[in-house]
Design a protein around this motif. Structure first.
Motif, short mmCIF file in Angstrom:
data_model
loop_
_atom_site.label_atom_id
_atom_site.label_comp_id
_atom_site.label_asym_id
_atom_site.label_seq_id
_atom_site.Cartn_x
_atom_site.Cartn_y
_atom_site.Cartn_z
N GLU A 1 -12.30 0.45 -2.78
CA GLU A 1 -12.27 0.78 -1.79
C GLU A 1 -13.41 1.33 -0.36
O GLU A 1 -12.52 0.52 1.02
CB GLU A 1 -10.78 2.06 -0.96
CG GLU A 1 -9.75 1.78 -1.80
CD GLU A 1 -8.85 3.10 -1.87
OE1 GLU A 1 -7.58 3.21 -0.92
OE2 GLU A 1 -8.47 3.67 -2.73
N GLN B 1 0.82 -0.99 -0.12
CA GLN B 1 -0.03 -0.02 -0.07
C GLN B 1 0.91 1.02 -0.16
O GLN B 1 2.15 1.19 0.38
CB GLN B 1 -0.95 0.01 1.24
CG GLN B 1 -2.05 -1.25 1.44
CD GLN B 1 -2.81 -0.73 -0.02
OE1 GLN B 1 -3.29 0.08 -0.23
NE2 GLN B 1 -3.35 -2.30 -1.39
N GLU B 2 0.08 2.02 -0.86
CA GLU B 2 1.34 3.31 -1.02
C GLU B 2 0.33 4.69 -1.28
O GLU B 2 -0.69 4.66 -2.02
CB GLU B 2 2.37 3.41 -1.73
CG GLU B 2 3.66 4.01 -2.79
CD GLU B 2 3.99 3.64 -3.42
OE1 GLU B 2 5.37 2.88 -2.70
OE2 GLU B 2 4.39 3.54 -4.38
N VAL C 1 -7.16 -6.93 -2.55
CA VAL C 1 -7.02 -5.38 -1.99
C VAL C 1 -6.96 -4.30 -3.38
O VAL C 1 -6.84 -5.15 -4.83
CB VAL C 1 -5.35 -5.71 -1.83
CG1 VAL C 1 -5.02 -5.74 -3.08
CG2 VAL C 1 -4.80 -4.81 -1.02
N GLU D 1 -13.39 4.40 3.51
CA GLU D 1 -12.11 5.24 2.84
C GLU D 1 -12.74 6.60 1.98
O GLU D 1 -11.99 7.03 1.84
CB GLU D 1 -11.75 3.98 2.28
CG GLU D 1 -10.12 4.69 1.18
CD GLU D 1 -9.13 4.64 3.00
OE1 GLU D 1 -8.69 5.41 2.47
OE2 GLU D 1 -9.47 4.53 3.67
N ARG E 1 -13.53 -6.49 -0.30
CA ARG E 1 -12.36 -6.27 0.23
C ARG E 1 -11.47 -7.13 1.05
O ARG E 1 -10.43 -6.97 1.25
CB ARG E 1 -12.26 -4.59 0.88
CG ARG E 1 -12.10 -4.21 -0.29
CD ARG E 1 -12.30 -2.62 0.00
NE ARG E 1 -13.90 -2.99 0.84
CZ ARG E 1 -14.85 -2.65 0.23
NH1 ARG E 1 -14.86 -2.08 -1.51
NH2 ARG E 1 -16.23 -2.39 1.13
N GLU F 1 -5.86 -1.05 -4.94
CA GLU F 1 -4.87 -0.38 -5.62
C GLU F 1 -3.39 -0.62 -4.75
O GLU F 1 -2.33 0.11 -3.78
CB GLU F 1 -4.90 1.14 -4.15
CG GLU F 1 -6.64 1.56 -4.74
CD GLU F 1 -6.26 2.39 -5.94
OE1 GLU F 1 -5.74 2.87 -7.30
OE2 GLU F 1 -7.41 2.72 -6.19
N GLY F 2 -3.37 -1.09 -4.71
CA GLY F 2 -1.87 -2.19 -4.05
C GLY F 2 -1.07 -1.97 -5.51
O GLY F 2 -1.17 -1.97 -6.60
N ARG G 1 -0.28 0.09 -10.00
CA ARG G 1 -1.00 0.32 -8.94
C ARG G 1 -2.64 -0.29 -9.43
O ARG G 1 -3.06 0.27 -10.14
CB ARG G 1 -1.14 1.90 -8.53
CG ARG G 1 -1.78 2.23 -7.41
CD ARG G 1 -1.78 3.95 -6.95
NE ARG G 1 -2.64 3.93 -6.02
CZ ARG G 1 -2.77 4.15 -5.04
NH1 ARG G 1 -0.91 4.79 -4.72
NH2 ARG G 1 -3.53 4.73 -3.87
#
Length: 272
Positions: A62, A1-2, A137, A66, A133, A139-140, A154
């Motif tokens: 998400e 995650q970033e 996952v 989120e 979810r 936006e990994g 991403r």
């Protein structure tokens, strides 16, 4: 995650050090455009359409919590009139600058909710819990070296159960989505995601492309690389990607020197 700004950042971020699908498709369009993006002459533009897309991606991939963390549509109210300040007023602009969330208009907020609901109702999405979810996952980030170049992706969503890489897009009219997919080189993007994921993990996963239109009746479509013709499409796009990556390496020594070609230097036939 970033965080998104870390992943997409050209100056001091990861995008300035890694090849992404965004940069690769820019090169496929024009080597000179890629050169200008890498050098900082062309910055990543933002627009209402991109903001709509970010909001939809967040709520679909998400989830509501989120989405509520990242976005807001509240605005300061004029005590004299009892109505919110307009978006062009100084008060509103100062309020936006003070927020730690991305500000949406009420219309954009409602649109994101409608798009999220529409995607969730799609038969294939619902039946296969495509954006669940607990089994995937959103936006990994994955990084790997391909053709001697550091690359990054991403993923909109990685579904563990099916398993599938899922790419999500918004559009103006689903009727023309397949033509738009070719025009915007979605197959090249999806092939790049598949290749980087395989280079990092050893797993070659199929890809699903989900599109939703931003107008009533908010139609949703899903396209799979596992169906006839899908694998061939991604394989051809992958070959084109690898050719482009080797061209990038060839041009790299002159990044700050002579202008790279636009792709339209030669005289062309007018037989359109």
């Amino acid at each position: 995650q970033e965080k998104s700004e870390v992943y997409h950042g050209m100056s001091g971020g990861k995008a300035g050090k890694n090849l992404s699908s965004h940069l690769l498709t820019a090169f496929l369009k024009s080597a000179r455009m890629y050169q200008k993006m890498i050098s900082g002459e062309i910055e990543r533009e933002d627009s209402k359409a991109f903001q709509d897309g970010r909001a939809a991606h967040c709520i679909v991939g998400e989830g509501w919590e989120e989405f509520n963390e990242q976005f807001t549509c509240k605005s300061p109210v004029n005590e004299k009139t009892g109505k919110p300040y307009g978006p062009l007023t100084k008060v509103f602009q100062e309020w936006v600058e003070s927020q730690d969330k991305e500000v949406l208009t009420e219309g954009q907020w409602k649109l994101a909710l409608k798009l999220g609901e529409a995607v969730a109702r799609h038969p294939f999405v619902a039946q296969n819990k495509l954006f669940d979810r607990t089994n995937g996952v959103a936006e990994g980030v994955v990084r790997a070296t391909m053709e001697g170049l550091p690359c990054q992706i991403r993923m909109d969503f990685l579904n563990y159960n099916l398993p599938f890489l899922v790419e999500f897009k918004t559009c103006g009219n689903l009727t023309y989505f397949e033509q738009d997919a070719k025009r915007f080189r979605y197959p090249n993007q999806m092939a790049f995601y598949r290749s980087v994921f395989e280079a990092a993990t050893g797993d070659r996963l199929p890809v699903i492309l989900v599109g939703v239109e931003k107008v009533e009746p908010y139609r949703v479509g899903a396209w799979s690389s596992k169906l006839p013709g899908g694998e061939e499409t991604l394989n051809l796009a992958e070959e084109e990607n690898f050719r482009a990556m080797n061209q990038i390496k060839g041009f790299a020594s002159s990044l700050g020197g002579d202008p790279w070609p636009t792709g339209y230097e030669e005289l062309r036939s007018l037989a359109l």
